[in-house]
Each structure stands twice: as structure tokens, then as C-alpha cells.
Design a protein around this motif. Structure first.
Motif, short mmCIF file in Angstrom:
data_model
loop_
_atom_site.label_atom_id
_atom_site.label_comp_id
_atom_site.label_asym_id
_atom_site.label_seq_id
_atom_site.Cartn_x
_atom_site.Cartn_y
_atom_site.Cartn_z
N GLY A 186 5.36 1.20 0.39
CA GLY A 186 6.66 0.54 0.42
C GLY A 186 7.08 0.02 1.77
N ARG A 187 6.30 0.28 2.82
CA ARG A 187 6.63 -0.17 4.17
C ARG A 187 5.78 -1.37 4.54
NH1 ARG A 187 4.62 1.27 9.28
NH2 ARG A 187 3.26 2.82 8.29
N THR A 188 6.41 -2.45 4.95
CA THR A 188 5.70 -3.68 5.31
C THR A 188 5.04 -3.52 6.67
OG1 THR A 188 7.19 -5.05 4.00
CG2 THR A 188 5.89 -6.16 5.71
N VAL A 189 3.72 -3.59 6.70
CA VAL A 189 2.96 -3.47 7.94
C VAL A 189 2.67 -4.86 8.51
CG1 VAL A 189 0.83 -2.58 8.97
CG2 VAL A 189 1.94 -1.32 7.13
N VAL B 32 -5.47 2.95 6.84
CA VAL B 32 -5.36 1.49 6.78
C VAL B 32 -5.45 0.95 8.21
CG1 VAL B 32 -3.98 -0.48 6.02
CG2 VAL B 32 -3.88 1.69 4.76
N VAL B 33 -6.48 0.15 8.46
CA VAL B 33 -6.70 -0.44 9.78
C VAL B 33 -6.46 -1.93 9.66
CG1 VAL B 33 -8.33 -0.77 11.68
CG2 VAL B 33 -8.42 1.33 10.32
N ARG C 246 -1.44 5.28 7.49
CA ARG C 246 -2.03 6.01 6.37
C ARG C 246 -1.06 5.98 5.21
NH1 ARG C 246 -6.03 9.32 8.03
NH2 ARG C 246 -5.59 11.09 6.67
N GLY C 247 -1.60 6.00 4.01
CA GLY C 247 -0.72 5.99 2.85
C GLY C 247 -1.47 6.20 1.55
N GLN C 248 -0.71 6.29 0.47
CA GLN C 248 -1.28 6.51 -0.86
C GLN C 248 -1.42 5.22 -1.67
OE1 GLN C 248 1.57 9.59 -2.21
NE2 GLN C 248 -0.16 11.00 -2.25
N GLU C 249 -0.57 4.23 -1.39
CA GLU C 249 -0.63 2.97 -2.14
C GLU C 249 -0.52 1.80 -1.17
OE1 GLU C 249 1.10 2.63 -6.10
OE2 GLU C 249 2.24 0.90 -5.36
N VAL C 250 -1.42 0.82 -1.33
CA VAL C 250 -1.49 -0.30 -0.40
C VAL C 250 -1.56 -1.61 -1.18
CG1 VAL C 250 -2.76 -1.35 1.52
CG2 VAL C 250 -2.74 1.15 1.26
N LEU C 251 -0.71 -2.55 -0.80
CA LEU C 251 -0.72 -3.90 -1.36
C LEU C 251 -1.19 -4.88 -0.29
CD1 LEU C 251 0.22 -6.27 -3.30
CD2 LEU C 251 2.44 -6.10 -2.15
N VAL C 252 -2.13 -5.75 -0.66
CA VAL C 252 -2.55 -6.86 0.20
C VAL C 252 -2.35 -8.14 -0.60
CG1 VAL C 252 -4.40 -7.90 1.55
CG2 VAL C 252 -4.22 -5.41 1.40
N GLU C 253 -1.60 -9.09 -0.02
CA GLU C 253 -1.23 -10.30 -0.77
C GLU C 253 -1.31 -11.53 0.14
OE1 GLU C 253 2.38 -11.48 -3.78
OE2 GLU C 253 2.90 -10.38 -1.95
N ARG D 166 0.35 -10.48 3.51
CA ARG D 166 1.40 -9.46 3.50
C ARG D 166 0.73 -8.14 3.14
NH1 ARG D 166 5.90 -7.43 0.21
NH2 ARG D 166 4.95 -8.31 -1.67
N VAL D 167 0.95 -7.13 3.96
CA VAL D 167 0.34 -5.82 3.75
C VAL D 167 1.47 -4.79 3.70
CG1 VAL D 167 -1.28 -4.10 4.62
CG2 VAL D 167 -1.73 -6.54 4.99
N VAL D 168 1.54 -4.06 2.58
CA VAL D 168 2.59 -3.07 2.37
C VAL D 168 1.93 -1.73 2.09
CG1 VAL D 168 4.61 -2.44 1.00
CG2 VAL D 168 4.10 -4.86 1.43
N VAL D 169 2.31 -0.70 2.86
CA VAL D 169 1.76 0.65 2.71
C VAL D 169 2.88 1.60 2.31
CG1 VAL D 169 0.52 2.53 3.84
CG2 VAL D 169 0.00 0.16 4.45
#
Length: 309
Positions: free
Chosen positions: A180-183, A220-221, A253-260, A175-178
Motif C-alpha cells: 500500500g506504500r508507493t515506492v 524489493v530492490v 520489504r513487503g508481502q504484496e507488491v504492485l508493478v504497473e 508505479r511500484v507499490v509495496v
């Protein structure tokens, strides 16, 4: 000046040449060389750069060396700081993206008197820093494979590592969120996630062609194709700099990225600035710290090179 400890006569000669070039470029100013061997010595060397009188720091090394310096500066709460770079690593992508000459003798004047350019810094939720790029998935696996042969093959090791990883990887459900948006929601395998402040990795591979280290955002690629054919064609397109045109690649592109990781088998390696961190993880968050440090660059910024056709 911070340099790697070495007992090799050729390395010591290079350090001395760079020291003399820095002294000349700085108008005869004193240049102190430190080559700390232990973590304690390294921490003391960094602390000495600000006490009793603040001084600029020049790193003789590659992206990993700059990473280590900025991690220590961050841990000691000494950021933002101005850093000069004389590239002496394997890939030297940080120098490439900043237009710093790759020959140490040519880079020394820039490291001593170049323009201090503000640069962003990625900080993760464990307190780790990222200077250039961080990979999860096949990018990290490729770096791990490259590390096994880098001492023998040099820059070519990155291509060997990428090939080996591309042939064996089946992807991860992530799960990748940039911002707050789920990519990616984890429903289909992800081949690679890269967060980049600089445009290139692995000695010039333009993984994030439009990334800018001074705009306060990470590029974010995300590559989804995980079949054997997709992996092979992705590796080919990545080498040619045209992977971002693929339908199975998302660039944002973004300021905060979650990878889970989603499933029990989806824990992933992370490669930070060319070094694979120990163990696999299941979750990590990164955020951009704008203007986190300053890098000395040539007075006239180079024109951005267009992506390879």
C-alpha cells in the motif's frame, strides 16, 4: 526423482549416478526416475508423487526446474510439499542460498534426508509462482539476452546479458507499490525492479543481500538511475554486491507488491526464476505465501555470507 528428458549419454549417466546416491542415502529405499517430455506427462508424474501413497520429490535441475515443479504442485493444489534438490542448472541460485552442495553427488544425501526448511512462495495475480526472484525492467532484459547465449557460455551468459541490456536500456516509467506504500510513482524512469525471496540470481550475484526465504516477506530492490553513466555504474556495483548502497537504489520489504506501467511505451518484460515470460505486460501484482513449501537443506544451516566489499 524428476529430471530433464535427454538423449545425451552423459546426462543419462548423471541421472543414474544421482539415483544410486539417493538410494544409498535413503537406506536402500526405492527411487523412481521420471523424465516427462510433455506438459501432460509432467502433470501425471507430479500427481503420481501423492497417489496412491505420498512420496517426497527430488528435482535434478536448476531454479527453473524447481519453479516448474512448484507451479504444477500449486495448480494441482498439492502445496505445501517437501522437495529435495540436486542442482544441475546454470545458475543454481536456489541451492546456493540454501547451502545445498553444488556437486550432484554431494547434494544427493541432502535431497534425500536433509532438514525440511519452510520457504515462502510468491504468487502473482495470474496464478503464477515465483520460487527465488522475479525481475521487471533491465533484469528481465538481461535474462532475455543471456538466454540467447546460455547454451554456449553457461554461467558467463548472465554477465553478457547484463552488459547488453545495460547498454541499450533507457528505463521504464513504472508505479511500484509495496504493501500500500508507493515506492515509485512513475514520474521518473525506473531501471529495474526485483522481488526476491532468495539473495542471489544469475549464478551468485547478490541482488538482494538481506533477503530471507523463510520470513514471509519479499525484498524489493528498485533502481532508478537510467542515464548511460548510471546504468554502467549500477551494473558494476551490482556485480560487486554494493548496489544497495547507491542513492538511486531503494530497498524495501513487503508481502504484496504492485508493478504497473504508466505510459503507453512502458510495457515491460518479466523474468521469473531465470526464464523470461512471453510478451510484455502493463501490470502485475505479487504476494508472498509464507511457508508455501519445504526444501530439504543441510542439517546445520550455513552462516550467511557477508556482502562483497
Amino acid at each position: 526423482m524428476l529430471a530433464r528428458p535427454s538423449h545425451d549419454a552423459e546426462d543419462r549417466e548423471q541421472v543414474d549416478r544421482v539415483r544410486r546416491a539417493l538410494t544409498t542415502a535413503a537406506g536402500g529405499a526405492s527411487v523412481e526416475v521420471r523424465a516427462p517430455a510433455s506438459d501432460e506427462e509432467y502433470a501425471a508424474a507430479v500427481a503420481s508423487a501423492v497417489e496412491p501413497v505420498p512420496r517426497d520429490v527430488v528435482v535434478l535441475g536448476g531454479d527453473g526446474s524447481v519453479h516448474r515443479l512448484l507451479q504444477e504442485l500449486h495448480d494441482q493444489r498439492l502445496l505445501p510439499a517437501t522437495v529435495g534438490l540436486v542442482p544441475a542448472g546454470t545458475g543454481n541460485d536456489l541451492a546456493r542460498s540454501a547451502g545445498i552442495p553444488l556437486e550432484p553427488q554431494d547434494a544427493a544425501p541432502v535431497a534425500a534426508t536433509g532438514r525440511p526448511a519452510p520457504r515462502g512462495l510468491l504468487l502473482d495475480d495470474t496464478g503464477g509462482v515465483v520460487v527465488n526472484a522475479v525481475h521487471a525492467g533491465v533484469g528481465a532484459e538481461a535474462t532475455a539476452s543471456a538466454g540467447e547465449v546460455k547454451g554456449v557460455l553457461g554461467r558467463a551468459a548472465y554477465a553478457v546479458g547484463a552488459l547488453r541490456a545495460g547498454l541499450t536500456t533507457r528505463g521504464w516509467h513504472l508505479r511500484v507499490v509495496v504493501d500500500g506504500r508507493t515506492v515509485a510513482d512513475g514520474s521518473e524512469p525506473v531501471l529495474m525492479v526485483t522481488l526476491a525471496l532468495g539473495s542471489s540470481v544469475g549464478g551468485g550475484t547478490r541482488v538482494a543481500p538481506t533477503a530471507r526465504p523463510d520470513d514471509g516477506l519479499a525484498e524489493v530492490v528498485l533502481a532508478r538511475g537510467s542515464s548511460a553513466i548510471a546504468r554502467t555504474s549500477f551494473a558494476r556495483d551490482l556485480r560487486k554486491g554494493r548496489h544497495t548502497r547507491r542513492r538511486d537504489v531503494t530497498v524495501t520489504r513487503g508481502q504484496e507488491v504492485l508493478v504497473e506501467a504508466v505510459g503507453p511505451q512502458d510495457a515491460f518484460h518479466v523474468s521469473v526464476d531465470g526464464d523470461v515470460q512471453p510478451g510484455r505486460i502493463r501490470r502485475r501484482t505479487w504476494r508472498v505465501e509464507p511457508d508455501g513449501w519445504r526444501l530439504r537443506v543441510p542439517a546445520d544451516p550455513p552462516a550467511t555470507a557477508p556482502p562483497s566489499p
